[in-house]
Enzyme design. Structure first.
Site, PDB file in Angstrom:
ATOM      1  CG  HIS A 175      -1.583  -1.173   1.324  1.00  0.00           C
ATOM      2  ND1 HIS A 175      -2.983  -1.608   0.850  1.00  0.00           N
ATOM      3  CD2 HIS A 175      -1.458  -2.484   2.093  1.00  0.00           C
ATOM      4  CE1 HIS A 175      -3.327  -2.729   1.095  1.00  0.00           C
ATOM      5  NE2 HIS A 175      -2.413  -3.336   1.987  1.00  0.00           N
ATOM      6  CB  SER A 296      12.711  22.760 -15.186  1.00  0.00           C
ATOM      7  OG  SER A 296      12.082  23.939 -15.453  1.00  0.00           O
ATOM      8  CE  LYS A 302      11.570  19.738 -10.545  1.00  0.00           C
ATOM      9  NZ  LYS A 302      10.316  19.748 -11.382  1.00  0.00           N
ATOM     10  CD  GLU A 309       8.091  12.603 -15.279  1.00  0.00           C
ATOM     11  OE1 GLU A 309       7.340  12.932 -14.338  1.00  0.00           O
ATOM     12  OE2 GLU A 309       8.923  13.127 -15.748  1.00  0.00           O
TER      13      GLU A 309
END
Ligand code: ARG
Length: 479
Positions: A175, A296, A302, A309
């Protein structure tokens, strides 16, 4: 290669399909409308089948010569023309014309340009229906090997990282809540075994696709003395079709390949998701190498896990490729229907996606840095040893349900009263100070001793099994 309206350099001597006209021109009083060609053309994507189409045509004409439908001379003339077409395609000098609806039409048209009336015998006893089914099976066979190679490559990286991980451990989760510590090697190998099943599924799917449909004609076979079994063997297929209707309308092999690709991509997506989580500052378990991360455009600090992804996001595409194509197939009457042309784009898309994802993730995983301190700090939280405390009680004769309740109550008190768990363990009559060793950093993971478990003992065995499995996979690839 792209379709152009250039005319080819040579013209046929006695063409039976006049240059630039559709294959069915004899039956029709007028030429095709522009909208018809625009709407039905598949050349922009089925050019990928060019080598397979040439291969199939070579086998087909060899068979025609064997059964006496072509003389040796005619056979030689067509083979020479096919060789020239191959050369033109490979050197980007092949000139497509607007009537080249698909790669099969284009190649046959060009063979006829080059070899005239003899070239017009290429399609004897064949339909584009059995031809395209053949080409796609040949393509899948080639591409299947590349898929396997990419997956095995990623497994190799995972295994190497697992071998290098030694006794590094991290929390295992259920979980997404910390549950029990596991060795990093164990976690990495969990992904390895999922990919091993994908490899098995590929082999299984490729074995079922290993049937030649050539000789089925448009749908019913032929009155000509074709030899489908010979041509199947010539092309290296283990089987030949049993039913001509099935041969031209069966796209199970496409659907199966799409499923294998979709499930594989789902596995890659799950690995991607963990990379995304692990590389956050909140987890901090993994640092992606600069070469495999992105920055970024606005936020200078970043460092983003875009590969991971996209591997996650592209699972959506491959699932769509599968479900979309199943919808295309459902309800099609026998035998060939033009709907079946819709098999290629999803197949190419899903397999390209899957292969690209496996390769990119392999590079990312090979170069990423694990952060054992962060992993250990998260795994060593005393609460993660709660199960070991309960199991100690079991060893001392307490029924497990009762042991669970005792330890659960210690955990509750620890949280509610803000007391350290070790203090509560020491004063608990069933446990006492000698239970404290269980809360020592690194202890819980060493106590996972059962076969297939997450501790060092079983993981050594598992690493051996994974090494053996990979060697077997490598030998399949070499075959
Ligand atoms: N481009 C077609 C396809 O991919 C080739 C077969 C065409 N057959 C036909 N009967 N129109 O399915």
């Amino acid at each position: 290669m792209s379709p152009t309206d250039d005319v080819p350099s040579s013209t046929p001597s006695t063409p039976s399909t006049p240059h630039g006209q559709p294959l069915w021109h004899g039956r029709f009083g007028e030429g095709p409308a522009g909208e018809l060609l625009d709407y039905t053309v598949s050349l922009p994507y089925d050019q990928r089948l060019a080598d397979d189409d040439l291969r199939g045509s070579r086998a087909h004409v060899a068979m025609l010569a064997r059964v006496g439908l072509l003389t040796q001379d005619e056979h030689a003339v067509i083979v020479t023309a096919l060789n020239r077409v191959e050369e033109e395609l490979h050197t980007n000098t092949f000139r497509f014309v607007p009537s080249d609806e698909d790669i099969h039409t284009a190649i046959e048209r060009r063979v006829t340009d080059i070899a005239g009336a003899t070239g017009a015998k290429l399609h004897t006893g064949r339909s584009r229906n059995d031809q395209v089914a053949l080409d796609l099976r040949l393509w899948l066979r080639r591409e299947g090997a590349a898929q396997l190679d990419a997956l095995v490559g990623l497994q190799e990286v995972l295994l190497q990282r697992a071998l290098d991980a030694g006794d590094v451990y991290l929390p295992g989760y259920t979980h997404l809540q910390r549950a029990q510590p596991v060795l990093l090697a164990h976690h990495l190998l969990a992904h390895f075994w999922a990919l091993a099943r994908d490899v098995d599924r590929w082999r299984d799917c490729l074995a079922r696709a290993d049937v030649s449909p050539l000789g089925a004609g448009a749908l019913a076979g032929s009155s000509l003395p074709l030899d489908p079994a010979w041509v199947a063997e010539e092309l290296g297929f283990s089987e030949v079709f049993a039913n001509s209707l099935d041969a031209v309308s069966d796209r199970d092999f496409v659907a199966e390949a799409l499923f294998v690709a979709a499930l594989t991509q789902v596995h890659l997506s799950r690995l991607g998701e963990e990379i995304v989580l692990w590389s956050t500052e909140e987890f901090g378990f993994l640092r992606i190498a600069d070469a495999y991360a992105t920055g970024s455009s606005m936020l200078p600090q970043k460092k983003n896990p875009d590969i991971a992804e996209l591997a996650r996001g592209r699972a959506g595409r491959t699932i769509g490729d599968l479900t979309g194509f199943l919808a295309t197939l459902k309800g099609l009457p026998l035998a060939y229907n033009r709907d079946l042309q819709e098999d290629k784009e999803p197949l190419f898309d899903a397999l390209d996606t899957c292969r690209g994802s496996a390769r990119a993730l392999a590079g990312l995983m090979a170069t990423a840095t694990f952060v054992p301190e962060r992993m250990a700090a998260a795994a060593d939280a005393p609460l993660n040893a709660a199960t070991d405390l309960a199991e100690l009680l079991v060893e001392r004769g307490t029924p497990f349900r009762e042991a669970h309740a005792i330890v659960g109550s210690l955990v509750r008190q620890s949280i509610e009263r803000g007391l350290p768990l070790d203090e509560l363990v020491t004063t608990e009559p069933h446990l006492g100070p000698d239970a404290l060793a269980l809360l020592e950093p690194g202890t819980a993971v060493r106590r996972r001793t059962t076969p297939g478990g997450a501790g060092p003992g079983p993981v050594v065995v598992q690493l051996d099994a994974a090494r053996e499995r990979l060697a077997r996979e490598r030998s399949w690839l070499d075959d």
